[in-house]
Structures are given as structure tokens and as C-alpha cells.
Design a protein around this motif. Sequence first.
Motif, PDB file in Angstrom:
ATOM      1  N   UNK A 242     -36.706  43.407 -12.542  1.00  0.00           N
ATOM      2  CA  UNK A 242     -38.090  43.008 -12.780  1.00  0.00           C
ATOM      3  C   UNK A 242     -38.775  42.618 -11.470  1.00  0.00           C
ATOM      4  N   UNK A 243     -40.100  42.675 -11.488  1.00  0.00           N
ATOM      5  CA  UNK A 243     -40.880  42.265 -10.319  1.00  0.00           C
ATOM      6  C   UNK A 243     -40.682  40.782 -10.068  1.00  0.00           C
ATOM      7  N   UNK A 244     -40.331  40.453  -8.812  1.00  0.00           N
ATOM      8  CA  UNK A 244     -40.119  39.050  -8.474  1.00  0.00           C
ATOM      9  C   UNK A 244     -41.469  38.422  -8.148  1.00  0.00           C
ATOM     10  N   UNK A 245     -42.093  37.845  -9.163  1.00  0.00           N
ATOM     11  CA  UNK A 245     -43.474  37.374  -9.063  1.00  0.00           C
ATOM     12  C   UNK A 245     -43.695  36.263  -8.042  1.00  0.00           C
ATOM     13  N   UNK A 260     -44.530  42.466 -17.773  1.00  0.00           N
ATOM     14  CA  UNK A 260     -44.501  41.461 -18.865  1.00  0.00           C
ATOM     15  C   UNK A 260     -43.175  40.715 -18.961  1.00  0.00           C
ATOM     16  N   UNK A 261     -42.059  41.433 -18.762  1.00  0.00           N
ATOM     17  CA  UNK A 261     -40.760  40.747 -18.779  1.00  0.00           C
ATOM     18  C   UNK A 261     -40.636  39.817 -17.583  1.00  0.00           C
ATOM     19  N   UNK A 262     -41.173  40.239 -16.444  1.00  0.00           N
ATOM     20  CA  UNK A 262     -41.132  39.388 -15.256  1.00  0.00           C
ATOM     21  C   UNK A 262     -41.924  38.111 -15.452  1.00  0.00           C
ATOM     22  N   UNK A 263     -43.045  38.183 -16.200  1.00  0.00           N
ATOM     23  CA  UNK A 263     -43.825  36.972 -16.471  1.00  0.00           C
ATOM     24  C   UNK A 263     -43.009  35.953 -17.260  1.00  0.00           C
ATOM     25  N   UNK A 264     -42.221  36.434 -18.207  1.00  0.00           N
ATOM     26  CA  UNK A 264     -41.392  35.520 -18.988  1.00  0.00           C
ATOM     27  C   UNK A 264     -40.243  34.946 -18.169  1.00  0.00           C
ATOM     28  N   UNK A 265     -39.715  35.725 -17.223  1.00  0.00           N
ATOM     29  CA  UNK A 265     -38.541  35.290 -16.479  1.00  0.00           C
ATOM     30  C   UNK A 265     -38.888  34.354 -15.336  1.00  0.00           C
ATOM     31  N   UNK A 266     -39.913  34.670 -14.550  1.00  0.00           N
ATOM     32  CA  UNK A 266     -40.118  34.000 -13.271  1.00  0.00           C
ATOM     33  C   UNK A 266     -41.289  33.023 -13.241  1.00  0.00           C
ATOM     34  N   UNK A 282     -38.678  31.095 -17.716  1.00  0.00           N
ATOM     35  CA  UNK A 282     -37.863  31.710 -18.759  1.00  0.00           C
ATOM     36  C   UNK A 282     -36.432  31.930 -18.315  1.00  0.00           C
ATOM     37  N   UNK A 283     -36.247  32.212 -17.009  1.00  0.00           N
ATOM     38  CA  UNK A 283     -34.894  32.365 -16.495  1.00  0.00           C
ATOM     39  C   UNK A 283     -34.127  31.054 -16.570  1.00  0.00           C
ATOM     40  N   UNK A 284     -34.788  29.955 -16.244  1.00  0.00           N
ATOM     41  CA  UNK A 284     -34.138  28.641 -16.384  1.00  0.00           C
ATOM     42  C   UNK A 284     -33.767  28.365 -17.839  1.00  0.00           C
ATOM     43  N   UNK A 285     -34.673  28.691 -18.762  1.00  0.00           N
ATOM     44  CA  UNK A 285     -34.382  28.468 -20.182  1.00  0.00           C
ATOM     45  C   UNK A 285     -33.217  29.326 -20.653  1.00  0.00           C
ATOM     46  N   UNK A 286     -33.166  30.582 -20.166  1.00  0.00           N
ATOM     47  CA  UNK A 286     -32.053  31.454 -20.552  1.00  0.00           C
ATOM     48  C   UNK A 286     -30.727  30.926 -20.018  1.00  0.00           C
ATOM     49  N   UNK A 287     -30.738  30.410 -18.800  1.00  0.00           N
ATOM     50  CA  UNK A 287     -29.512  29.845 -18.225  1.00  0.00           C
ATOM     51  C   UNK A 287     -29.060  28.625 -19.024  1.00  0.00           C
TER      52      UNK A 287
END
Length: 681
Positions: A242-245, A260-266, A282-287
Motif C-alpha cells: 500500500x501507499x505509505x501515506x 483506500x486500504x492505505x488510508x485505513x492502515x497508515x 489501523x495498522x496499530x489496531x490490527x497489531x
Amino acid sequence: MFGVANVPTPPLLPKEKPSTEMFGVANVPTPPLLPKEKPSTEIFGVANVPTPLPLPKEKPSTEMFGESVAQRPEELVTRIKPLSAIFAKSHRSAAAAAPTPTGEPPQPHGRSRTEGEEKTRVNISAHTFKPEAASPAAHAERTVVKHFNEVGRRAHNPQEAFPSFSLEPAKAPKARSPVWRFVFRASLVLGLVSMTALMAAFGNGSLLVTALPTVVFILAILLFRLPLRTSTLCLLFLMLVCDYLPEGPHSGLWASPLAPIANLLFLNLSASTGISLLRLTGLDAAVILLLFVGIWRRAFRVEHLDPPGTPSVRQLNFLLVLQFAVVLALDVWGVATGGDFNEALWQLRQMLLFPVMGFFFLHAIPGRTEDFRLIARVIVAAAVVKSIIGVYFMRAIVWPNGWEVEFTTSHSDTLLFVPVLTMAVALVFERPIAKTLWHLPLWVPIVFLGMKYNDRRLAYVALVISIITVLVMLPWSRIKRSAFQALVVLSPIFSLYVAVGWKADALHHNPIWGPAQMIKSLIKGDPNQTGADYRDMENFNVLYTWSENAILPLGFGHRFQEPIVLPDISFIMPTYQFHPHNTILWMWTIGGLFGFTAMFLPVVALIFFAARSYPRTLHPVDRTAIFTALSFVITYLAQCWGDMGTRSYFGSMGLALSLTVISKLAVRSGAWPAPHKHPLA
């Protein structure tokens, strides 16, 4: 003679000795011994069990299993117990079949013995042993004999010997009641509908916010059903492609289909949901969710999804805990001394994520060779996808519009491209056969082209250092010898090329002189800047800030001082004073001597264990994994020196993955002993 007629003595039977009488009973001739057997004796009151020949490398009877009975009687009893059932079985079969030396039937266990026999034999019916002198060895032997007798008694009744043994068929476990199953599922559906309605009310009709509970619910089901290794590698793949925003991907001129996936992750969930309390990405929440799943499975012993793997190096685990504690302490110290709490969170977020992801990877990845092969496929696939996106952006968008961009994907993609290319180089040296190398021409040119279009000078520096590391660590072979001979021959030509290209300022746009101009820019700075180089002035300011806080650390949340006023770049990066490019000097300023050492000590230990593990590792995949991990460490340190490496999710996640690979291989190869849970383990 004496008035009695002499009876002629009958002739002796062939191969028999003259018959004599003892106690008025004629002796029965002793039968011949069986071939390859010693004369039989009596053991524990059972007649005539042939004594087997001693096994080689056995010690005298005072030692059993190579250890002195007098020194470790309890351990001797523990280790000999599994053999008791076999001994009892052979004991009974031999007693039923073997004749006695006198030809009499076998006597019961409690038969009388002579006085000499009582000194050396065991009275099994009374479970006693009569040694001549009490000692630890005698106590151990008495315990062993008692155990043998007990097993021999229980062997006639399997139910008594094994309480769980039953001749009845096993009963199937009771199925759950359909009523409770329906209630549970209905509760889940009702909770999902309620959360969706609540998010729709607070999200002002946003479709993304409304669908968020459903997406989280589906992901939670998948996380609880899939092995942690699969979930972790899927999250790693999404993060890499994903794009590293945070770094403005594609120079801010284009958004890829994965945006859109990058927005949720970063991005912080507060920005996409409107809920100010969700100040995590979102990445913190997934971790955090993956950590919860791992802790839940460990607590309830759900081992069918995540079987235990290779243990890790205990010292590395301690260093991860130390780094986590030091980062938290520096955060508290910095905020207490006037630092900005919000900026402190941005400064330390990835530094805290590294030890957390390190422990998670150590638990989720078993550390087998097939695991490393799967990880390699994931990062190669991510590098190919990212390179294709960058090539498309350059050729289809930038060039047709006549734009000039500094990079195509992001700065942190250097941490993806360089280790993957180093992996390909290491694989050529480790296993140069067609079966292994046939796929390299399919993806290596694509990844190299993606790195070229991304146009990061540090990428070439890290790649050259990584290849030199591979050549130095490899054992001498025909390929390595040829490579060094080629370097020696080409070194004068390369020096002449750099000297000519250094002076060819007017020709620096010519791609032929590109490498020479890049080397010049690394030494003299960016040629497009007038006056002193920005990075040099920024490094001076950071060192000045450190000199003002040489005794006590500065702590997180502070900005560096500007004795030399820098050009204003606040229109690009408003908080540039909190985030200098050289994060190694910056972490030294924030943490001081002790804090800096604690934060980077896991990286140093990783290099140490990699160097110890490589000579002891045999499989080409494992050896290539070591080189890939070392290449990532080299690239990470280069990024930290010149491009804010400590602020990148790629850095923290990749470093945790590299530490997991090295820690598992160090134990598996024998380079470092595995941690013992028990003193005698």
C-alpha cells in the motif's frame, strides 16, 4: 561282598558323567547349555533366565546408564521406570519357559533359600532388599526393585496398571446444544447491527464509517480461525504494497488503486471515523488485535492452529524488554521537562512498535525452513507489486506530463527493494543451480527498475554494502574467487570512471555518468542546492542540541535548536524541528549515552547472532535468510542516518521480522543454546 552277591555295574551312558547320589536322591544329568549363552542363573527368585551378554561401552554394575547410582539415585529411578514394563514382560515369559538347573519345576517367589543366597537375592514376595551396608546406591536399587515388583503384579490387570485403559469403545464428546448455538449467533448478529447503527449515527452518514463494524467483524472471525503466521504475513503484505501515506507517496501527484486500504492502515482512525478518541492507526489496531488473539490462544492452549516452534534467544528477548522500558521512560522524562506530548507520540510510535512486533513474530512464526521460504515469497511479491506501481506512475503519468519528481513510491520503499535484491545475489552464490535460479530473471529486473525510478541515493549505498557483506561472509568457492578477481581487475577502470564523471558537471544528465554523479552528491551534497548542504546544517544543529544536554538526556517531545537558521520547509513539513533526517544523532540527543545504547542494542545483538549462526547453518534457504536479514539491518541503519528511519513502519516491522529470523536460526543451528525451562532439561 559282605554276604551280598555282587551286581555288575552297568555301563555308563555315552557323553554322561558317572551318577552319584546326594541326600539319597539320584542326580539328574545337567542338560547341555544352549549355544551362544552363558550358564543360566536365578534372578529375583525365578529359575534359569539366560544372562544376556553385556552391551558394549557399559560400566560395572555400580553404575547404570553411565551414571553413578550413589550420586544420583532419584534420577536413576526416574529414567529406569519406562523400562519396567518391558522387563516385567520378559521376566514372566522366561520364568514360564526356562527349566531349573536341577530339572525341577520353577519354585514360587517365596521359596526358601540358603544363607548365602539371602545375602545377595531379593525376597520379592515381601518387597524387601537386604543389603550388607546402607548407602545411597542401595537405597536407589531397593526403590527400583520395589517398582519392578509392583509393575509385575499390575501387569496381570491392565485396568489396575493403567487407570485410563478401558476395553469399552470411547464415547464421543457431547455436542453443543442447538439452542445455545442459536443464542450465541443471534447475540453476535444483534451486536453487529447495533454497532453499525451506532457508527452510522456518529459518522454523519459516511459509508466507510458505517461499514467499519462489519469489516472488523469479518476480520476478527478470520483472525480467530486462521493461524497467526497466516494473519501476520497477510498484514505484512498489505503494509508493504500500500501507499505509505506519512511520506507523501508518488510525490503527492497521484493516488494508486490501493489508496483506500492505505488510508485505513497508515492514518489515524480518528481522521476517517471522526471519533477523536481513536488516536491510533489501523495498522496499530490490527497489531493489537493480533496480540490479543495470540495471548488468548496461549492462555487457553489452542495449539492446533499455532503449534510451538523453535525457541528464541533469551538474551534478545531481554533486550527487547529493555528497549521498551527505556523508550517509555524517555517519553515520561521528556513530557515532564516541557516536551510536546503529541509530537512525542509521533517520535516514539515506531520505536515502541519494534519490540512489540518482535515478541509477536517470535510467537507467530515457528522458525522452520519452509516458514522462511514463505516469508521470502511474500516480500518478493510485495516488491514486484510496488515496483510495477512505481514504473506505471513514472511512464504513464510523470513522463507524459513533463513533470520532475524526487521519488515514485516512497522513501521507505528502500527498505523493501534492497533486501530483496540482496536475497537474489545471495541465492546465486548459495545454490547456483537452474532449479533454484530459474525465477530470478522474471522478477529481479522489475524490482531493480522500481528502485531506480524511486531514485534514492541511500538505496544504492545500502545495496553495495549488502553485497560486500555477502561476499565477505561467504566461504571460499570458485564463484567467490572469480568475483574477487573481477573486482580487482575492474577497480582501476572504476576509479578512472569516477574521476572523469566527477568533473563532467555539464554531462550529469547523461545516464552514463549517473553513478559517478551520485557518488559525488553523497560526498559533497546535493548539487542543486546553493551554499551549504541542508543536511549538513541540520546535523550541526542536532549536535549542538546534544551538547547542550550532554549530561541528562533530552527526552521525547522536544525540538532541536537552530544556531544555524535552516531554510524554511514548514510548507512541506510543519514539524520539521521535531523530526530531523539523521535519527541516529537525534536518538543520541534524546536518550543520552544509556538511552541510545538501550534503543539500538537489539540491532547490534542481531548482527552478532547472525554472524554466529551463518557458519553453523547448512540449508541454502536458511543461509540466504541470514543475508537478507543482515541486508535489512544495513538498509535500516542507512535510513536512520539519512532519511528518518526510526519514523517508518517499514523499519520497525522489518527489523522485528529480521530479529525473529536470526533468533530462531541461532537456536536451531546451535549457535546459541536454547533456553531451559527446567534445570535438568
